[in-house]
Structure formats: C-alpha cells, structure tokens
Motif scaffolding. Structure first.
Motif, PDB file in Angstrom:
ATOM      1  N   ARG A   1       0.824  -1.204   0.000  1.00  0.00           N
ATOM      2  CA  ARG A   1       0.000   0.000   0.000  1.00  0.00           C
ATOM      3  C   ARG A   1       0.859   1.255   0.000  1.00  0.00           C
ATOM      4  NH1 ARG A   1      -4.450  -1.599   3.610  1.00  0.00           N
ATOM      5  NH2 ARG A   1      -2.802  -1.661   5.162  1.00  0.00           N
ATOM      6  N   SER A   2       1.936   1.248   0.801  1.00  0.00           N
ATOM      7  CA  SER A   2       2.690   2.481   1.022  1.00  0.00           C
ATOM      8  C   SER A   2       3.979   2.560   0.218  1.00  0.00           C
ATOM      9  CB  SER A   2       3.044   2.581   2.508  1.00  0.00           C
ATOM     10  OG  SER A   2       3.915   1.509   2.845  1.00  0.00           O
ATOM     11  N   GLY A   3       4.460   1.420  -0.317  1.00  0.00           N
ATOM     12  CA  GLY A   3       5.751   1.411  -0.998  1.00  0.00           C
ATOM     13  C   GLY A   3       6.918   1.624  -0.052  1.00  0.00           C
ATOM     14  N   ARG A   4       6.695   1.333   1.224  1.00  0.00           N
ATOM     15  CA  ARG A   4       7.755   1.497   2.223  1.00  0.00           C
ATOM     16  C   ARG A   4       7.988   0.194   2.968  1.00  0.00           C
ATOM     17  NH1 ARG A   4       6.574   7.559   4.454  1.00  0.00           N
ATOM     18  NH2 ARG A   4       6.537   8.466   2.387  1.00  0.00           N
ATOM     19  N   PHE A   5       9.075   0.130   3.688  1.00  0.00           N
ATOM     20  CA  PHE A   5       9.338  -1.064   4.497  1.00  0.00           C
ATOM     21  C   PHE A   5      10.062  -0.671   5.783  1.00  0.00           C
ATOM     22  CE2 PHE A   5      13.936  -1.882   3.865  1.00  0.00           C
ATOM     23  CZ  PHE A   5      14.208  -0.993   2.827  1.00  0.00           C
ATOM     24  N   LEU A   6      10.094  -1.631   6.720  1.00  0.00           N
ATOM     25  CA  LEU A   6      10.539  -1.368   8.084  1.00  0.00           C
ATOM     26  C   LEU A   6      11.917  -1.996   8.322  1.00  0.00           C
ATOM     27  CD1 LEU A   6       9.255  -0.102  10.629  1.00  0.00           C
ATOM     28  CD2 LEU A   6       8.386  -2.368  11.206  1.00  0.00           C
ATOM     29  N   ILE A   7      12.813  -1.227   8.974  1.00  0.00           N
ATOM     30  CA  ILE A   7      14.135  -1.737   9.342  1.00  0.00           C
ATOM     31  C   ILE A   7      14.230  -1.638  10.855  1.00  0.00           C
ATOM     32  CG2 ILE A   7      16.628  -1.497   8.948  1.00  0.00           C
ATOM     33  CD1 ILE A   7      15.822   0.302   6.471  1.00  0.00           C
ATOM     34  N   GLU A   8      14.428  -2.765  11.549  1.00  0.00           N
ATOM     35  CA  GLU A   8      14.331  -2.795  13.006  1.00  0.00           C
ATOM     36  C   GLU A   8      15.678  -3.043  13.675  1.00  0.00           C
ATOM     37  OE1 GLU A   8      10.314  -5.398  13.469  1.00  0.00           O
ATOM     38  OE2 GLU A   8      11.982  -6.220  12.320  1.00  0.00           O
ATOM     39  N   GLY A   9      15.952  -2.310  14.724  1.00  0.00           N
ATOM     40  CA  GLY A   9      17.095  -2.616  15.584  1.00  0.00           C
ATOM     41  C   GLY A   9      18.377  -1.910  15.157  1.00  0.00           C
ATOM     42  N   PRO A  10      19.280  -1.693  16.133  1.00  0.00           N
ATOM     43  CA  PRO A  10      20.491  -0.903  15.894  1.00  0.00           C
ATOM     44  C   PRO A  10      21.365  -1.433  14.749  1.00  0.00           C
ATOM     45  CG  PRO A  10      20.240  -1.383  18.234  1.00  0.00           C
ATOM     46  CD  PRO A  10      19.182  -2.146  17.527  1.00  0.00           C
ATOM     47  N   GLN A  11      21.561  -2.753  14.685  1.00  0.00           N
ATOM     48  CA  GLN A  11      22.501  -3.271  13.700  1.00  0.00           C
ATOM     49  C   GLN A  11      22.003  -3.062  12.271  1.00  0.00           C
ATOM     50  OE1 GLN A  11      23.852  -7.123  14.813  1.00  0.00           O
ATOM     51  NE2 GLN A  11      25.765  -6.871  13.697  1.00  0.00           N
ATOM     52  N   ALA A  12      20.748  -3.434  12.019  1.00  0.00           N
ATOM     53  CA  ALA A  12      20.196  -3.299  10.667  1.00  0.00           C
ATOM     54  C   ALA A  12      20.093  -1.828  10.278  1.00  0.00           C
ATOM     55  CB  ALA A  12      18.829  -3.982  10.578  1.00  0.00           C
ATOM     56  N   VAL A  13      19.638  -0.974  11.221  1.00  0.00           N
ATOM     57  CA  VAL A  13      19.489   0.449  10.917  1.00  0.00           C
ATOM     58  C   VAL A  13      20.863   1.070  10.643  1.00  0.00           C
ATOM     59  CG1 VAL A  13      18.758   2.696  11.799  1.00  0.00           C
ATOM     60  CG2 VAL A  13      17.321   0.685  12.205  1.00  0.00           C
ATOM     61  N   ARG A  14      21.861   0.704  11.447  1.00  0.00           N
ATOM     62  CA  ARG A  14      23.209   1.246  11.230  1.00  0.00           C
ATOM     63  C   ARG A  14      23.737   0.871   9.842  1.00  0.00           C
ATOM     64  NH1 ARG A  14      26.846  -1.667  14.712  1.00  0.00           N
ATOM     65  NH2 ARG A  14      27.027  -2.983  12.875  1.00  0.00           N
ATOM     66  N   GLU A  15      23.557  -0.385   9.456  1.00  0.00           N
ATOM     67  CA  GLU A  15      24.052  -0.814   8.142  1.00  0.00           C
ATOM     68  C   GLU A  15      23.290  -0.122   7.015  1.00  0.00           C
ATOM     69  OE1 GLU A  15      26.929  -2.902   7.869  1.00  0.00           O
ATOM     70  OE2 GLU A  15      26.833  -2.106   9.899  1.00  0.00           O
ATOM     71  N   ALA A  16      21.980   0.067   7.191  1.00  0.00           N
ATOM     72  CA  ALA A  16      21.182   0.749   6.165  1.00  0.00           C
ATOM     73  C   ALA A  16      21.646   2.197   6.016  1.00  0.00           C
ATOM     74  CB  ALA A  16      19.698   0.694   6.529  1.00  0.00           C
ATOM     75  N   VAL A  17      21.837   2.885   7.139  1.00  0.00           N
ATOM     76  CA  VAL A  17      22.245   4.293   7.126  1.00  0.00           C
ATOM     77  C   VAL A  17      23.652   4.434   6.537  1.00  0.00           C
ATOM     78  CG1 VAL A  17      22.945   6.163   8.685  1.00  0.00           C
ATOM     79  CG2 VAL A  17      20.712   5.047   8.985  1.00  0.00           C
ATOM     80  N   THR A  18      24.520   3.447   6.826  1.00  0.00           N
ATOM     81  CA  THR A  18      25.903   3.502   6.364  1.00  0.00           C
ATOM     82  C   THR A  18      26.029   3.190   4.874  1.00  0.00           C
ATOM     83  OG1 THR A  18      26.592   2.745   8.549  1.00  0.00           O
ATOM     84  CG2 THR A  18      28.238   2.603   6.783  1.00  0.00           C
ATOM     85  N   TRP A  19      25.352   2.121   4.411  1.00  0.00           N
ATOM     86  CA  TRP A  19      25.577   1.627   3.053  1.00  0.00           C
ATOM     87  C   TRP A  19      24.506   2.041   2.063  1.00  0.00           C
ATOM     88  CZ3 TRP A  19      30.292  -0.159   2.157  1.00  0.00           C
ATOM     89  CH2 TRP A  19      31.038  -0.660   3.234  1.00  0.00           C
ATOM     90  N   ARG A  20      23.283   2.275   2.529  1.00  0.00           N
ATOM     91  CA  ARG A  20      22.201   2.638   1.635  1.00  0.00           C
ATOM     92  C   ARG A  20      21.403   3.822   2.164  1.00  0.00           C
ATOM     93  NH1 ARG A  20      20.634  -0.872  -2.311  1.00  0.00           N
ATOM     94  NH2 ARG A  20      19.767   1.074  -3.125  1.00  0.00           N
ATOM     95  N   PRO A  21      22.096   4.956   2.455  1.00  0.00           N
ATOM     96  CA  PRO A  21      21.359   6.127   2.971  1.00  0.00           C
ATOM     97  C   PRO A  21      20.307   6.607   1.974  1.00  0.00           C
ATOM     98  CG  PRO A  21      23.608   6.727   2.342  1.00  0.00           C
ATOM     99  CD  PRO A  21      23.539   5.237   2.300  1.00  0.00           C
ATOM    100  N   ASP A  22      20.518   6.286   0.681  1.00  0.00           N
ATOM    101  CA  ASP A  22      19.536   6.671  -0.340  1.00  0.00           C
ATOM    102  C   ASP A  22      18.189   5.997  -0.140  1.00  0.00           C
ATOM    103  OD1 ASP A  22      21.124   4.278  -0.982  1.00  0.00           O
ATOM    104  OD2 ASP A  22      19.897   4.170  -2.794  1.00  0.00           O
ATOM    105  N   VAL A  23      18.192   4.889   0.585  1.00  0.00           N
ATOM    106  CA  VAL A  23      16.973   4.093   0.770  1.00  0.00           C
ATOM    107  C   VAL A  23      16.193   4.535   2.008  1.00  0.00           C
ATOM    108  CG1 VAL A  23      16.252   1.782   1.535  1.00  0.00           C
ATOM    109  CG2 VAL A  23      17.735   2.028  -0.478  1.00  0.00           C
ATOM    110  N   VAL A  24      16.919   5.052   3.008  1.00  0.00           N
ATOM    111  CA  VAL A  24      16.295   5.352   4.308  1.00  0.00           C
ATOM    112  C   VAL A  24      15.608   6.710   4.259  1.00  0.00           C
ATOM    113  CG1 VAL A  24      16.680   5.574   6.788  1.00  0.00           C
ATOM    114  CG2 VAL A  24      18.093   4.006   5.443  1.00  0.00           C
TER     115      VAL A  24
END
Lengths: 289, 289
Positions: free
Chosen positions: B30-53
């Motif tokens: 419905r929203s075209g979004r997804f959830l990233i949970e917890g320090p480790q996953a969020v840190r890796e997302a912010v570090t490697w794929r900031p374009d996605v967050v």
C-alpha cells in the motif's frame, strides 16, 4: 515389547503432568528423565540409542473400531521400537499436544543417566577430530553445532564450562537427531585442556580477534596444510556474544579465524562451526577419494 | 538533516499505526515502504544505503530537562544519518515498542522502490560469483542465506521464482545488515537461466540427489579444481523442503553435493549455503594470499 492396550486420554492425569514437566530443568533433575519430541528425533533415538529410550507416546485415532496410529511414519517408528525394551503408550491427540506443541504425534521419554557419556567411555580414533564449545548458552545454537559436528564426522562434541543443558528439549529438536549419533561430553575448562594434553590432541581456537601477541591464522591457509588438517585436534568455539577469553586463547596451540570476503561483520556461532568443521573435514577427504 | 523537535508519544496515532503496518505485506504494498528494526540493521542501512532510508525513529528519555537519546550506540547511528537526507523522529519507548518488539530503541522506514535492484543495474566483475535461491519460503532462511552470500563476497544474490519478500522484517533482521551490503534480485526461472547464459556464467546446482542420469559431484572434488573454483558461476540452491526439481537440475551445468561424513542425514538450507559458498570462496583465495 509391550504396547499398552489402554489409551491415555486424560491430559490432566498425573502421568501426563509429569511428562510435560520434563520440558523444565527442574522436572528433568527430579526424575532423571528427559523428553524427545517429534518423529525425526524419536526415530533417531530409537534407531541409534534404544538403550536410552524408556517410553514411547504415540497418537492414535479412535474413529474406527480399533484404535489406529495416525500415520505410517509413526507406525514405522513404533515397529522399530519393538526390537528394544521400550514401552509404547497410545494417546489421544489432546494428550500428546498437552505434553508438547512440537510432538507431531510422537514423543519419547529417555533416561538421562543412560544418555550421560563419561570421558573414560569415549573411544577415540587415531587423529581424532573433536568439536568443543565453551559456554554455549542458547539452546538453538547448541543443537545446531551438535548437528554440524555430526555432519563433519567428528568423533565427539565437548561442552566446556557452563553450557546449556544438552537434554533441554529445544537443544534436542535443533540437533535433528544428531544428539543420538555422536557422544556429547561436559567438562570444566581446566579439565578440558588437561584431557586434550593427555590425548595428545592440539586445541585450535576458532576466534576472530586472537590475543595481543598472536593474531589468528586465516582458515584457508590452514586448509592448504594437509599435515595440519589430518592431525588430531579439538576445535574450540567461544560463547555466542563474548567469544573466547584471552586466558583460554593462550592455552590453545593455534588460533584460526574464518575470513569474511564481503561486508558482513560476522557469522553466527552455528554457521561458523559448520563452515570450519565441514571445510576441515572436506580438506581431509580430498586425497582419500 | 532535520531532527523533529516534537516527541512522538501517542502509540495510537495514525502515523504510528501506519508504520507498524509495514510489518505486513499489505502495508508495504500500500505504502511502498518497508521497516528496518534494531540498531545493527538500521546502522548498516544508514551507512551503506542512505539513499533508501527516509525516516529514523529513535527512543528518547525525558527524565532530564532536555530529551536524550537513550544510548550512545543509538546516538552514533543518528549522527551518521545526518550526513544524508534522513528525517529523525524522537519517540517514547512505548511508541517504539508498539511499532516493533525487535526495535531495541531504533527503527527506520525505507523506500521499497529505491531498494529494488534492476537486473540491468547490477555491474558484475569478471568471473562473478552469484548465490541463487529457488523458492525460498522461510524468512529466517532467506535472511541467513543473504548473510552467507555477503560473507563469501558474492557479487549478488538472486531469488528465483516464488520466494519470500526480501523486505519482510524477519528477512531483514536475519540478514543482520547484509541486505544493505549486496544487491538482491528477483527473477523467474526462465529469466534466470537466460540471464546466466547471457552473462556467460555457468549455473551450479547445490543438490543432494541429482537426476537419474546425473549423480552429483562431491564438493571437495570441485574445490580441488582451481579452474572451476575461479570461474564465474551462479550456485543455485533449492527450496527448504523439496530441493530443486529435475527440470531445473537438467538446465544446470554442474550438480554438486556437500558430503556428510557422520550420521547426520542433511544440513539445513542456511548451513548448506554457508558451507558451499564459503568453502568455494576460501578455495578461490588460497593462491592469492
């Protein structure tokens, strides 16, 4: 051996309560028994360690004139159990599910003392391959590493220092039967190192960091050394969160790390154990094929 | 980038409901979004794929005069996010826990379309190493195999045919950040084989049984063949329960099985993928060390 004609149909009976209680450490201590859940684990126990299995509880359907075991898979396990002195109890589905949600129609109760392996009883081959785990605390991990050691053809598993109880039902489920294939010993840390010295097996630490003085060797280098691969050894893995302490690393003959080629920062304990034990086993078998 | 001064403290607000809804496939669609949970996953997302967050939700304590992020670990992740266009929202612990039990104080919302990798966008190295999975259905397994492919330094992961949604929160948790390290593609079965042919990479099936005409080769034999190890390839693993179908095996250039040296009957999908991908990677690195 005897199949009890009476069908257990009261989930609130004392017997059912006592069996369900084996899911807890206290219940196992009090009774000296433990629980084996589900067709795969029960089949492996009945096949490889019938001396350990005391009672089998199997779900029957009463829809027809005579009660019938609910599937041919379970029937085969019950047939197999008849070669040994194992008592079979027919139960309603309600009773089975009351004892365990993971039974899938079949449960066994084992004798904890019979399952206990004394260090003196383990007969090691020449150049034995041992998998040792220090302070493994998670039941799922403990089961996974026992299964990996079995797959790699290790001679024994040693749980060193304060580890999860190997007769915890979740450990047994996670081994998918391997607990009944391979001896699993418990030892204190000092006992482990002096036993290894007595057996003339080197202890190899599986560790990412090493100590200040000693950086780990990379696993591929070790795999290329055929003499090292063939030698008798105990590979020691650390706690899930803390790894191995420096005082323990200092007592190990080698420290070996699994290289990571991508951006992943780590592998979990179960995966590390499988990769290291299986790659050592495969390297040891290349020449003999 | 902006830190919203207002503290989200109403677990029943529309915004909180919409975010929590991303745990379900419908909410993500419905929203075209997804959830990233917890320090480790969020840190890796912010570090490697900031374009996605898009948005970061972090737990603050209001015990002092000014609201404070509850730990230095989380503070560092928020600091890191400030390099990119990521909106930071301060939340009460109640709000965070209401969205996810696995947040440990931090959550991010990502853009599903930005996360989607088109096959044309993937730049393969010479002799690429690809990990492919046919009909993986279990989220935990899917996450574990992405992590294994990352650790082995694979160029890409391909989910073939009908697999679990890679943006399922349980998949993301199980990758421990690896989803943000390595491209993950989706393809149909035919599309996969014609893509592999176009790229001149052989497809190696990881399979225990093989077909009537073709028994599998044993992995250690393949590891000893340095030319094969160095060649570009896609290793294809089958469904957790059914493995690979004969029609698929027939299209593969090689069929390779992991030998089992003890009494264990099988390895699970995650362990098989780790053992095969890591042992190929290590064999490929022995000479270059």
């Amino acid at each position: 051996m005897p199949i009890n004609a009476q069908i257990l149909d009261n989930p609130k009976s004392d017997r059912v309560r006592r069996i369900a209680d084996l899911a807890r450490a206290k219940g196992r201590e009090r009774s000296g028994r433990f629980l084996i859940e589900g067709p795969q684990a029960v089949r492996e126990a009945v096949t490889w360690r019938p001396d350990v299995v005391q009672d089998l509880y199997v779900e029957v359907s009463q829809a027809l004139e005579h009660p019938r075991i609910i599937s041919s898979t379970l029937e085969k396990i019950v047939d197999k159990s008849q070669d040994a002195t194992i008592y079979v109890h027919q139960c309603t589905g309600e009773v089975i599910r009351h004892i365990s949600k993971d039974a899938q129609g079949i449960l066994a109760v084992g004798n904890a003392r019979a399952m206990h392996t004394d260090v003196e009883d383990v007969e090691l081959q020449e150049n034995p391959q041992i998998a040792a785990f220090w302070q493994v605390r998670d039941p799922g991990n403990a089961g996974t590493v026992i299964r990996a050691a079995d797959a790699a053809g290790c001679d024994a598993v040693i749980f060193v220092d304060d580890c999860v109880d190997q007769l915890n039902p979740k450990v047994i489920r996670s081994t998918v039967g391997s607990l009944f294939h391979i001896p699993v010993l418990q030892m204190g840390t000092e006992e482990f190192f002096s036993w290894a010295a007595d057996q003339h097996v080197d202890v190899w630490a599986a560790d990412v960091y090493g100590t200040k003085e000693r950086k780990p060797e990379s696993l591929p280098q070790v795999l290329a050394d055929t003499a090292a691969v063939a030698s008798g050894k105990a590979v020691l893995f650390g706690n899930e969160a803390r790894g191995l302490e420096p005082e323990i690393l200092e007592q190990c003959q080698r420290i070996i790390s699994i290289p990571l080629y991508g951006k992943a920062e780590s592998l979990n304990l179960g995966t590390s154990a499988a990769v290291m034990l299986m790659s050592l086993a495969m390297s040891g078998h290349i020449e003999t094929m």
